[in-house]
Design a protein around this motif. Sequence first.
Motif, PDB file in Angstrom:
ATOM      1  N   ASN A 141       0.821  -1.211   0.000  1.00  0.00           N
ATOM      2  CA  ASN A 141       0.000   0.000   0.000  1.00  0.00           C
ATOM      3  C   ASN A 141       0.857   1.265   0.000  1.00  0.00           C
ATOM      4  O   ASN A 141       0.527   2.239  -0.682  1.00  0.00           O
ATOM      5  N   GLN A 142       1.882   1.299   0.771  1.00  0.00           N
ATOM      6  CA  GLN A 142       2.708   2.492   0.828  1.00  0.00           C
ATOM      7  C   GLN A 142       3.333   2.777  -0.527  1.00  0.00           C
ATOM      8  O   GLN A 142       3.359   3.927  -0.982  1.00  0.00           O
ATOM      9  N   ALA A 143       3.785   1.725  -1.157  1.00  0.00           N
ATOM     10  CA  ALA A 143       4.399   1.899  -2.495  1.00  0.00           C
ATOM     11  C   ALA A 143       3.352   2.371  -3.482  1.00  0.00           C
ATOM     12  O   ALA A 143       3.613   3.214  -4.357  1.00  0.00           O
ATOM     13  N   SER A 144       2.155   1.834  -3.333  1.00  0.00           N
ATOM     14  CA  SER A 144       1.082   2.233  -4.242  1.00  0.00           C
ATOM     15  C   SER A 144       0.751   3.708  -4.067  1.00  0.00           C
ATOM     16  O   SER A 144       0.617   4.451  -5.052  1.00  0.00           O
ATOM     17  N   VAL A 145       0.646   4.166  -2.777  1.00  0.00           N
ATOM     18  CA  VAL A 145       0.325   5.579  -2.512  1.00  0.00           C
ATOM     19  C   VAL A 145       1.445   6.458  -3.035  1.00  0.00           C
ATOM     20  O   VAL A 145       1.196   7.548  -3.595  1.00  0.00           O
ATOM     21  N   LYS A 146       2.683   5.999  -2.870  1.00  0.00           N
ATOM     22  CA  LYS A 146       3.824   6.788  -3.317  1.00  0.00           C
ATOM     23  C   LYS A 146       3.750   7.009  -4.816  1.00  0.00           C
ATOM     24  O   LYS A 146       3.999   8.100  -5.316  1.00  0.00           O
ATOM     25  N   ARG A 147       3.451   5.936  -5.585  1.00  0.00           N
ATOM     26  CA  ARG A 147       3.330   6.068  -7.036  1.00  0.00           C
ATOM     27  C   ARG A 147       2.203   7.049  -7.411  1.00  0.00           C
ATOM     28  O   ARG A 147       2.355   7.845  -8.330  1.00  0.00           O
ATOM     29  N   LEU A 148       1.065   6.960  -6.654  1.00  0.00           N
ATOM     30  CA  LEU A 148      -0.078   7.846  -6.949  1.00  0.00           C
ATOM     31  C   LEU A 148       0.286   9.289  -6.642  1.00  0.00           C
ATOM     32  O   LEU A 148      -0.102  10.209  -7.364  1.00  0.00           O
ATOM     33  N   GLU A 149       1.020   9.502  -5.543  1.00  0.00           N
ATOM     34  CA  GLU A 149       1.449  10.860  -5.205  1.00  0.00           C
ATOM     35  C   GLU A 149       2.392  11.393  -6.272  1.00  0.00           C
ATOM     36  O   GLU A 149       2.349  12.586  -6.613  1.00  0.00           O
TER      37      GLU A 149
END
Length: 951
Positions: A141-149
Amino acid sequence: MNPVRILPLTLCLFAGLSHGQESFRVELGKDGETIADMRPVFLEFESRPLPAISPAEVARRYQHLFSTTDEPAVRVDALNRLTNIRDRSGEDIGFTPAQEAAVYRQAIESYESILQSGAFGGRLDELLYQMAKAHAFTGQNQASVKRLEQLVGLYPDSPLVPEARFRIAESAFAAGNYVEAEAGYRALVDGSASAGELENKARYMLGWSLFKQGPHAWERAGRRFVAVLDAALPAGDSLDAVAESSVDSIDDTLRVLALIASRRKGAETLLEWLEPEPMRSWTPLVFDRLADLYAVQGDTEASVATNRAFVAWFPSHPLRAGFMAQVVDVWKRAGNPVKARAAMADYVALFDNANDYAGLKSDYRQKWAKFSRFLADYHYAEGAADGGSSHSHYRAAAEYYEGLARRSAGADSNDGVNGSAGELFRLAGDAWLQAKGYVSALANFRLAAYEVPGYGQGADSGWAAVALLRSGVKGELAASGFAPGLEELSAEADRFTAQYGSDARAPGLLADLASRWLETGRNDDLARKYAALAVTHELATPETRYAGWVVTARVRQNTAEYGLAERAWREALRLASGDSASRAMGQDAPGLRQQLATTIYRQGEQAAAEGNVNVAVAHFQRIETALPGSEIAIKGRFDAANTLLRASHWQPAINELNRFRVDYPGHALAADISEKLVLAYTSSDQPARAAGELLNMAGRHSQEASSLLADAWVYRLQAAELFHVAGHTRQRNALYNDYLARKPAARDADEHITLQTMRQRLIETQSGPMQRRAELVTAELESHWHSEQTLRWSAQAALTLGAGAAAEFAGIELGEPLETSLERKQVAMNKAQAFFRNAESLGGSAVLPETLFRRAELHRIMARDLMASAAPEELNELEQMQYRMLLEEEAYPFEERAIALHSQNHERISAGGFNAWIEKSLEVLAELYPGRYRRPVRWMSVVVEEESDDA
């Protein structure tokens, strides 16, 4: 509880999703509520139609390509195509769930490889988005949010930014960072750029973010949720077109709105959020959800208040019936039957108006009918349980039955009416009856009987109406103000017999009506009409026919149709004497015979009044055959004789009267027989028999009481008169002598004449004539009343008495001693003189010539006898001469008086004419005074000639 669902929020009602993939789109629910449970969906670089081969075969080939190639771009493309095939075909093909985790890990490596090589030919924002999804799917999830940011920061104008922002906010929400999530969702909702379908999801999640922040943010959360529903359900028809993916979010929105409202002011809070447009397509849903929530929480009062609030605020809404019905359910589940019944009553009352009821759907009509019937039955049972001491329950039951009946009349089967209209009207009538609402009871019985075709208990309902009116006519219900007239009962009976004429109770009703009309004495025609209908009814029992014949007989008697009355009485008597007669009928038999005898008697009276003597007598005499030995039969016999008597049929009347006296000697009517026989005998020229009856009457009066002796003598004297007419002198004289022996005194002129007549008749028949003459004279002299006849009789009696006294006087010789004999002769003379003077006073001029003659003769005889009397022997000649001279002196006045009286009689010729007594006086005068009176006399008659006309 099972709340009333105004909108069925189930997945089965939403349209299915499209199987084609057009670019990349996120669908909450399929993709997951949070980043953690989302499945990556790869970008579609081109869209092509499916090949004409099996999708499974195509998928197998792309799986093989993905597994065998080493090129990251080829691998990414193969995975993208597998996803497209699965989405468009709707089949579960491709990698298994276990394989997908390894596949996406390989995909991430391919994405990283492409980014590092910089050889990617597409848009990097799309690649970053694909990488975020892949990270999310594999739990990073953190990696996913980072990519979205990175995507949002590097490519703010990318069409994928709304999705990226949404996923970032989702991640914050999942991590409990609600303020951060609020900001992310708000950017999507309030931002200038369109977020498409994600805007609704963001609006929904914004509300949740505010709700999760606690009570201070609930007001804002509520209004955000309102906005969610406004967007999802903008119009009434949108309730029927909710996408399957939106069902859960809408349901959750309603749930959370209800939850927030329940923690504030309940329905009031909802209304505040709904202003200024409180009625929206989804308003009933949220009120329903709030009511359900309260019910689940056990807050019954709040749940009921919410339902009622909706009805109160939206009184014309078609779904208010559901809320009112839900109030009933809430109270039932709460175990409060009293309030449940009150809620039912409110529901029924709410749709009492025909227009309101017409707007109800079938299921709600069924509820209305169910509640009405339940309440009606309940109140009726309660009314019966309290012994009828309170009429409020019965009245309530009646109103519910009545309302239900009116709705059921003509209603189709879908209205859910429990029971036919006829049965309900009858129950309403019965309840009104128990509540003493007699007018309403009557109306409902009539409706059940005559306005509901085919109702099996119609006859009983009609009879109930009749029975109610009959009680009212009797006055049994007057205290309640229900006092119908006999006319109304008759009209009801006519209606009943017209509709249910074959009912076994009909003839009895007709007979009862006949009796009632007879008792009023106001309409004999109606009494006779109903009696005839009762008698001729094919189901009439002997008792009914008997009652009908009795009324018919009485009516005929009232109208003086005695022949028809006799026939009716005979029919009634036949029934009362038959084997099928009831005990009461049998007890009436003597009275019927009496009535029969009376009608025969009346026929006799009628015939007698019309002058039909023989017919009248026949009727009077045949009474005895109907009621032998009865008083009316005896009176009939008596009246038969009277009828003959009045018709002057004397001998038949005499025969009947004598028969009556023989047959009924001790009867009171027999006491009058003698009087009637007297009349008959007298009128038929049988005076002696009439006199005999009068003597019988006198005898009875003498025996009864001494005070009636005078009355007895009235009869005897009448008998004496009849004996006189019959020429039975002996019987007459015996009665006269007995009566005169009582020395009666006349009290008036008539009685005086009667007594004098008796004496005269006795004198005429030589029955004690001298005594009766003396009585006759004395009574006449002492009486104040006279008649020419009594005066004549009395004068003649006085003359006769005087003549007798004169003869006695003349027979007395004057001898020794002279004084003694002379005294006797003088007394006799005075006596005769008194009689003659009495005759003069009584007879006047009619007897005066005779009395003058007889009085003169008394003096002449006295003078003669004096002169002829011998002188005493002891006297010498001289003394004898002197003695004779003295006698002459004594005799001379008598002779002078005689001459004077005869002369006075002579002088009456000019006044009264010549008669025998004057002639005798002249003869005496000729002897006494020859020089004057002894000469021939010739009497001449004078003829007066009439003057001629020529004189």
